[in-house]
Each structure stands twice: as structure tokens, then as C-alpha cells.
Design a protein around this motif. Structure first.
Motif, PDB file in Angstrom:
ATOM      1  N   VAL A 151      41.655 105.236  33.506  1.00  0.00           N
ATOM      2  CA  VAL A 151      42.453 105.419  32.299  1.00  0.00           C
ATOM      3  C   VAL A 151      42.659 106.908  31.999  1.00  0.00           C
ATOM      4  O   VAL A 151      41.747 107.715  32.195  1.00  0.00           O
ATOM      5  N   ASP A 192      45.485  91.224  26.675  1.00  0.00           N
ATOM      6  CA  ASP A 192      44.060  91.550  26.636  1.00  0.00           C
ATOM      7  C   ASP A 192      43.883  92.791  27.515  1.00  0.00           C
ATOM      8  O   ASP A 192      43.912  92.712  28.731  1.00  0.00           O
ATOM      9  N   MET A 193      43.698  93.968  26.867  1.00  0.00           N
ATOM     10  CA  MET A 193      43.717  95.228  27.632  1.00  0.00           C
ATOM     11  C   MET A 193      42.541  96.114  27.229  1.00  0.00           C
ATOM     12  O   MET A 193      41.792  95.792  26.311  1.00  0.00           O
ATOM     13  N   ALA A 222      32.888 104.527  35.426  1.00  0.00           N
ATOM     14  CA  ALA A 222      32.344 105.713  34.749  1.00  0.00           C
ATOM     15  C   ALA A 222      31.017 105.349  34.080  1.00  0.00           C
ATOM     16  O   ALA A 222      29.953 105.685  34.586  1.00  0.00           O
ATOM     17  N   ASN A 246      30.044 102.012  33.016  1.00  0.00           N
ATOM     18  CA  ASN A 246      29.530 100.642  33.194  1.00  0.00           C
ATOM     19  C   ASN A 246      28.924 100.472  34.591  1.00  0.00           C
ATOM     20  O   ASN A 246      29.511  99.864  35.495  1.00  0.00           O
ATOM     21  N   GLY A 294      38.750 102.739  39.098  1.00  0.00           N
ATOM     22  CA  GLY A 294      38.742 102.160  37.746  1.00  0.00           C
ATOM     23  C   GLY A 294      38.454 100.672  37.810  1.00  0.00           C
ATOM     24  O   GLY A 294      38.964  99.895  37.006  1.00  0.00           O
ATOM     25  N   THR A 332      35.929  98.951  37.012  1.00  0.00           N
ATOM     26  CA  THR A 332      35.177  98.341  35.907  1.00  0.00           C
ATOM     27  C   THR A 332      36.017  98.159  34.643  1.00  0.00           C
ATOM     28  O   THR A 332      35.536  97.620  33.652  1.00  0.00           O
ATOM     29  N   GLY A 333      37.269  98.606  34.667  1.00  0.00           N
ATOM     30  CA  GLY A 333      38.126  98.470  33.491  1.00  0.00           C
ATOM     31  C   GLY A 333      38.860  97.136  33.482  1.00  0.00           C
ATOM     32  O   GLY A 333      38.631  96.265  34.331  1.00  0.00           O
ATOM     33  N   SER A 334      39.749  97.001  32.526  1.00  0.00           N
ATOM     34  CA  SER A 334      40.497  95.764  32.357  1.00  0.00           C
ATOM     35  C   SER A 334      41.375  95.465  33.582  1.00  0.00           C
ATOM     36  O   SER A 334      41.321  94.369  34.155  1.00  0.00           O
ATOM     37  N   ASN A 356      47.838 103.560  36.547  1.00  0.00           N
ATOM     38  CA  ASN A 356      47.624 104.800  35.783  1.00  0.00           C
ATOM     39  C   ASN A 356      48.963 105.522  35.550  1.00  0.00           C
ATOM     40  O   ASN A 356      49.339 106.445  36.260  1.00  0.00           O
ATOM     41  N   MET A 365      48.150  90.168  33.003  1.00  0.00           N
ATOM     42  CA  MET A 365      48.276  91.295  33.946  1.00  0.00           C
ATOM     43  C   MET A 365      48.002  90.899  35.394  1.00  0.00           C
ATOM     44  O   MET A 365      48.356  91.611  36.320  1.00  0.00           O
ATOM     45  N   ILE A 415      44.659 101.675  25.723  1.00  0.00           N
ATOM     46  CA  ILE A 415      46.042 101.195  25.842  1.00  0.00           C
ATOM     47  C   ILE A 415      46.371 100.222  24.701  1.00  0.00           C
ATOM     48  O   ILE A 415      47.520 100.142  24.249  1.00  0.00           O
ATOM     49  N   ALA A 454      32.194 108.279  37.716  1.00  0.00           N
ATOM     50  CA  ALA A 454      32.707 109.595  37.306  1.00  0.00           C
ATOM     51  C   ALA A 454      31.648 110.364  36.521  1.00  0.00           C
ATOM     52  O   ALA A 454      31.719 111.582  36.406  1.00  0.00           O
ATOM     53  N   ALA A 491      42.498 111.634  33.527  1.00  0.00           N
ATOM     54  CA  ALA A 491      41.397 111.706  34.505  1.00  0.00           C
ATOM     55  C   ALA A 491      41.815 111.049  35.819  1.00  0.00           C
ATOM     56  O   ALA A 491      41.253 111.334  36.876  1.00  0.00           O
ATOM     57  N   LEU A 525      34.790 111.631  43.160  1.00  0.00           N
ATOM     58  CA  LEU A 525      35.913 110.723  42.932  1.00  0.00           C
ATOM     59  C   LEU A 525      37.119 111.158  43.775  1.00  0.00           C
ATOM     60  O   LEU A 525      37.793 110.350  44.409  1.00  0.00           O
TER      61      LEU A 525
HETATM   62  P1  NDP Z   1      39.950 100.538  30.731  1.00  0.00           P
HETATM   63  O1  NDP Z   1      39.562 101.463  29.652  1.00  0.00           O
HETATM   64  O2  NDP Z   1      39.692  99.096  30.559  1.00  0.00           O
HETATM   65  O3  NDP Z   1      39.285 100.997  32.116  1.00  0.00           O
HETATM   66  C1  NDP Z   1      39.389 102.308  32.578  1.00  0.00           C
HETATM   67  C2  NDP Z   1      38.662 102.518  33.882  1.00  0.00           C
HETATM   68  O4  NDP Z   1      38.571 103.940  34.112  1.00  0.00           O
HETATM   69  C3  NDP Z   1      37.220 102.021  33.889  1.00  0.00           C
HETATM   70  O5  NDP Z   1      36.861 101.693  35.208  1.00  0.00           O
HETATM   71  C4  NDP Z   1      36.439 103.241  33.408  1.00  0.00           C
HETATM   72  O6  NDP Z   1      35.062 103.194  33.758  1.00  0.00           O
HETATM   73  C5  NDP Z   1      37.168 104.332  34.147  1.00  0.00           C
HETATM   74  N1  NDP Z   1      37.064 105.630  33.506  1.00  0.00           N
HETATM   75  C6  NDP Z   1      36.997 105.918  32.177  1.00  0.00           C
HETATM   76  N2  NDP Z   1      36.947 107.252  31.979  1.00  0.00           N
HETATM   77  C7  NDP Z   1      36.973 107.830  33.208  1.00  0.00           C
HETATM   78  C8  NDP Z   1      36.933 109.178  33.680  1.00  0.00           C
HETATM   79  N3  NDP Z   1      36.868 110.208  32.839  1.00  0.00           N
HETATM   80  N4  NDP Z   1      36.978 109.385  35.017  1.00  0.00           N
HETATM   81  C9  NDP Z   1      37.057 108.361  35.888  1.00  0.00           C
HETATM   82  N5  NDP Z   1      37.076 107.055  35.504  1.00  0.00           N
HETATM   83  C10 NDP Z   1      37.050 106.800  34.185  1.00  0.00           C
HETATM   84  O7  NDP Z   1      41.501 100.809  31.014  1.00  0.00           O
HETATM   85  P2  NDP Z   1      42.627  99.776  31.450  1.00  0.00           P
HETATM   86  O8  NDP Z   1      42.168  98.976  32.622  1.00  0.00           O
HETATM   87  O9  NDP Z   1      43.154  99.091  30.259  1.00  0.00           O
HETATM   88  O10 NDP Z   1      43.780 100.773  31.914  1.00  0.00           O
HETATM   89  C11 NDP Z   1      43.708 101.475  33.135  1.00  0.00           C
HETATM   90  C12 NDP Z   1      45.051 102.106  33.402  1.00  0.00           C
HETATM   91  O11 NDP Z   1      46.019 101.084  33.571  1.00  0.00           O
HETATM   92  C13 NDP Z   1      45.568 102.986  32.254  1.00  0.00           C
HETATM   93  O12 NDP Z   1      46.283 104.054  32.780  1.00  0.00           O
HETATM   94  C14 NDP Z   1      46.513 102.063  31.490  1.00  0.00           C
HETATM   95  O13 NDP Z   1      47.530 102.749  30.820  1.00  0.00           O
HETATM   96  C15 NDP Z   1      47.088 101.227  32.637  1.00  0.00           C
HETATM   97  N6  NDP Z   1      47.550  99.907  32.263  1.00  0.00           N
HETATM   98  C16 NDP Z   1      46.680  99.008  31.732  1.00  0.00           C
HETATM   99  C17 NDP Z   1      47.104  97.748  31.371  1.00  0.00           C
HETATM  100  C18 NDP Z   1      46.146  96.708  30.854  1.00  0.00           C
HETATM  101  O14 NDP Z   1      46.544  95.562  30.692  1.00  0.00           O
HETATM  102  N7  NDP Z   1      44.900  97.027  30.608  1.00  0.00           N
HETATM  103  C19 NDP Z   1      48.515  97.353  31.500  1.00  0.00           C
HETATM  104  C20 NDP Z   1      49.321  98.359  32.120  1.00  0.00           C
HETATM  105  C21 NDP Z   1      48.859  99.593  32.476  1.00  0.00           C
HETATM  106  P3  NDP Z   1      33.934 102.515  32.793  1.00  0.00           P
HETATM  107  O15 NDP Z   1      34.573 101.308  32.169  1.00  0.00           O
HETATM  108  O16 NDP Z   1      32.852 102.170  33.771  1.00  0.00           O
HETATM  109  O17 NDP Z   1      33.510 103.549  31.805  1.00  0.00           O
END
Ligand code: NDP
Length: 390
Positions: free
Chosen positions: A102, A203-204, A39, A41, A9, A11-13, A124, A266, A208, A60, A105, A86
Motif C-alpha cells: 500500500v 471489503d478493502m 510488514a 503481520n 503485500g 498480508t494485505g487485503s 499499487n 476483488m 483505501i 518491510a 512504499a 524488499l
Molecule cells: P492493505 O493495507 O490491506 O495491505 C497492504 C500491504 O502492504 C500489506 O501486506 C502490508 O503489510 C504491506 N505494507 C504496509 N506498509 C508497508 C511498507 N511501508 N512497506 C512494505 N509493505 C508495506 O492494502 P490493500 O490490500 O487494501 O491495498 C494494496 C494496494 O492495492 C494499494 O495500493 C491499494 O490502493 C490497491 N488496491 C486495493 C484494493 C482493495 O480492494 N483492497 C482495490 C484496488 C486497489 P502488513 O499488513 O503485514 O503490515
């Protein structure tokens, strides 16, 4: 020797903050990065893989594999795609892994990480909510150390330095209250996606952020706290703390309360997990107590935020109620995002699905295996998709 790490994950936050910290702490000179995953990005995923000199990048989304291969051409970095890829990547043995996909998954890869990694930094939370017993048993068997990344649970983890787990009287989880803290039920019924995503402090990612507005995020965290710290529902209290400075607290049996405080960023919790058991300076704002005028605490309103009541119901049902709850919540969220149901309908949908499946779910356990968890996940999701608002 360089420390081996992977980021699921990335590429996420949470993932981007993790990449930033790895780079700040020396990048490829210090860390031997094995896997980064995303996934949709693809450009960002490829950039991260190159910056960190990763061995492998996984998307993914199989339909985006060609784009990833093109973006990584000439780098020597292996590109793969799909849920099997994965899972295979999660089997790579590493010293430290970030689980930040997130939603549910993330469950299958997280379970593999728990078998292979020395330290599993767990963002997660859904995997603990759906299959807490299984994840914990897997870690116990492999010797993997689970370090929570959710800021509240990271705070509790740190506050545990002040006493023994068996001496905990209460865990007090703080909640910002989200963007609708002072909204009337009528205003909440008409809340838009943009309003629900506008979190006042953090900033999330999109999902979430909306879960924070409904307090479903806090509900997941209640279940996560139960799994991580072996406390009962009655020992977990949620308080609204709009400033998000006190990240959570433990009250011990002598009524001493140990709290962890830091700026709402974070990178604090991620950096703690990355450097654990050491500590290193992090690029976060220092607290200035001279100018901090107040820290407020209040009891949450469970009429407007029924998610908290539902979390206690999940713990009362036990078994695989967490998997049902999470899947129903994810399907409610999908339907709210697509404009299909209103903001307050999300809790109604989740409650209906939970009550429909509570007998069966209560008789099962995640120790029955991943397939049992996934069966409840699918059933709850289908019910959620077919639920009609009254
Ligand atoms: P984001 O939506 O920002 O990022 C999610 C990540 O998962 C991205 O890398 C995304 O890829 C990838 N992804 C999305 N769908 C799938 C899939 N079906 N299979 C595999 N990978 C996938 O989420 P956050 O970073 O906000 O959150 C991630 C986890 O951390 C969550 O469980 C959340 O509850 C937890 N969390 C988050 C916090 C926060 O501050 N953001 C704080 C505390 C916990 P792409 O972007 O490339 O599509």
C-alpha cells in the motif's frame, strides 16, 4: 513447468485474496512461489509462506525480522527484512508478480518488478500516479506486460477487447460514492475514522477505504487511467454508481459504450490478472439480472468531494504533480487516522501542498528518475505534516 510467481503485500487485503486464488488454483503444485512480503503481520506472512511453499518471506519492518525467523524455523524458507531486502526480492525473475504494497512504499519494488517479471499485476496504483512515465518506460524496455488490478482499470482493460485504444472517446470510471454519498458537509466535517472506514460495498484495506470516503481513491484512479490508457483529463469522466456492479466503461468514437459488469469482489479483478490472457472460473457470486432491480448513475458532487477536481488539476500541471498529490494525500490520511485533522481538512491540505509545489513539479518528469520522484514525495510529505487547519 510450474509458473513462477511472487506476491508483494501478501498480508494485505489484495494480497490475501491473491493467496486464496493461488491456493484454489492448485497452490504449490501449479505455482513455484518465490517471494511473499508483508510488514507488521508476521504470523500471517509466515503462514502464507509455508502454505505456498515460498522460497523467501520478506518483512518491510526490520524490527520484526527475529520474529519472522522464529516463525519460519525448520521450514527452509529464507527470511529477510527492510526496504533494501524488499527491493532485492523484487529483482527475482518471475513469470507473474502481484504488486500490492500500500502507498508510495510500493514504488521502488514495483519498478524492480517491471524490470524482471513477464506479467506485472498492478494493484499499487500509487506507483503509476507518482511515476507513471518511468514505470511504463521500464515495462516497454523489459517487455513486461502490465495488467491492472484496480477493478475499474481491469474493467477498462477488458472493455478494450471491444475496440482500439486510439478510438476511445471517453473512459467512464464508476465510483460507489463511499459511505458519505448522502451526507451533508456538516456531517462530513465531523466524520469519525470508523465511519470513514465503513465502505458500503467493498471489503478493502484501511487506507483505501478512507480514500474511497473522500474520493481521493477515485482521484488516484483518474490519474491512473490517464497513465494506463493514454487519455486526456477531458476524456475521463467519473460517475457515481452506488451498486458497484458496472466496474467501468469505454465509450468509443461511434458512441458505443462497452462496460464490464461483475459482483463487487476483488477476486474478480485479481483472478483476471492471474489467469490473463486465459480465463478460469472464479469463486465470485454470479450476477442475477432477474433479481437486480436497478443500476443507478449520477454525477459526483465536487463541492463535497473536491478530490476529483484536484485530480484534473494534477493532470493539468503534469510532470511530477502526481507524486506531490499522492504524498500530500498520504500525509493527510496519516493525520486524519491519528485524529490530528478532520475529514474535510484532508482535501484542504492536499490542495495547499499541490499549489505550493505546482510550478516546480510541472517542470519535472518521472523520467528524470526515481530520486526526483522521491524528492517531491519527501517535500510534499513534510509540507503536509506542517500544514495547519484554519
Ligand atoms: P492493505 O493495507 O490491506 O495491505 C497492504 C500491504 O502492504 C500489506 O501486506 C502490508 O503489510 C504491506 N505494507 C504496509 N506498509 C508497508 C511498507 N511501508 N512497506 C512494505 N509493505 C508495506 O492494502 P490493500 O490490500 O487494501 O491495498 C494494496 C494496494 O492495492 C494499494 O495500493 C491499494 O490502493 C490497491 N488496491 C486495493 C484494493 C482493495 O480492494 N483492497 C482495490 C484496488 C486497489 P502488513 O499488513 O503485514 O503490515
Amino acid at each position: 513447468m510450474r509458473r513462477t510467481v511472487s506476491i508483494f503485500g501478501s498480508t494485505g487485503s489484495i494480497g490475501c485474496n491473491t493467496v486464496e486464488l493461488l491456493l484454489l488454483q492448485g497452490g504449490a503444485k501449479i505455482y513455484d512461489v518465490k517471494v511473499v512480503t508483508g510488514a507488521r503481520n508476521i504470523q500471517l506472512l509466515a503462514e502464507q509462506a509455508v502454505l505456498l511453499n515460498a522460497d523467501m518471506a520478506v518483512t518491510a519492518d526490520e524490527s520484526r525480522l527475529e520474529t519472522l525467523i522464529e516463525a519460519l524455523a525448520g521450514t527452509g524458507i529464507v527470511a529477510t527484512a527492510g526496504s533494501e531486502a524488499l527491493r532485492d526480492a523484487a529483482m527475482t525473475k518471475v513469470d507473474w508478480v502481484m504488486s500490492a504494497i500500500v502507498g508510495s512504499a510500493g514504488l521502488t519494488p514495483t519498478l524492480e518488478m517491471a524490470k524482471q517479471a513477464s506479467v506485472l499485476a498492478l494493484a499499487n496504483k500509487e506507483s503509476l500516479v507518482c511515476a507513471g512515465e518511468l514505470i511504463k518506460a521500464t515495462c516497454a524496455k523489459s517487455g513486461c506486460m502490465l495488467v491492472p488490478v484496480d477493478s475499474e482499470h481491469c474493467a477498462i482493460y477488458q472493455a478494450l477487447a471491444g475496440g482500439k485504444q486510439g478510438d476511445i472517446s471517453r473512459i467512464i470510471l464508476t465510483a460507489s460514492g463511499g459511505p458519505f454519498l448522502d451526507w451533508t458537509p456538516e456531517q462530513m466535517a465531523n466524520a469519525t475514522l470508523e465511519q470513514a472506514m465503513a465502505h458500503p460495498n467493498w471489503d478493502m484495506g484501511q487506507r483505501i477505504s478512507i480514500d474511497s470516503a473522500t474520493m481521493f481513491n477515485k482521484a488516484l484512479e483518474v490519474i491512473e487511467a490517464h497513465q494506463l490508457f493514454d487519455v486526456s483529463a477531458t476524456q475521463i469522466e467519473v460517475v457515481v454508481h452506488p451498486q458497484s456492479i458496472v466496474h467501468s466503461m469505454i465509450e468509443y468514437n461511434d458512441y458505443s459504450v462497452i462496460a464490464q459488469l461483475a459482483a463487487p469482489d476483488m477476486r474478480g479483478a485479481i483472478g483476471f490478472a492471474l489467469n490473463w490472457p486465459e480465463r478460469q472460473p472464479l469463486p465470485i457470486e454470479q450476477l442475477d439480472f432477474g433479481t437486480m432491480s436497478r443500476l443507478d448513475f449520477a454525477t459526483p458532487d465536487e463541492i463535497r468531494f473536491p478530490a476529483l477536481r484536484l485530480a484534473r488539476r494534477v493532470l493539468e500541471i503534469g510532470g511530477l504533480a502526481g507524486a506531490v498529490f499522492n504524498a500530500a494525500k498520504e500525509s493527510a490520511l496519516d493525520r486524519f487516522i491519528s485524529g490530528d485533522i478532520g475529514f474535510l481538512d484532508m482535501a484542504r491540505l492536499v490542495e495547499t501542498v499541490l499549489e505550493n509545489l505546482h510550478v516546480k513539479a510541472g517542470q519535472s518528469s518521472s523520467l528524470d528518475g526515481l530520486e526526483a520522484v522521491m524528492t517531491f514525495d519527501r517535500e510534499a510529505r513534510t509540507m503536509g505534516q506542517n500544514w495547519m487547519p484554519k
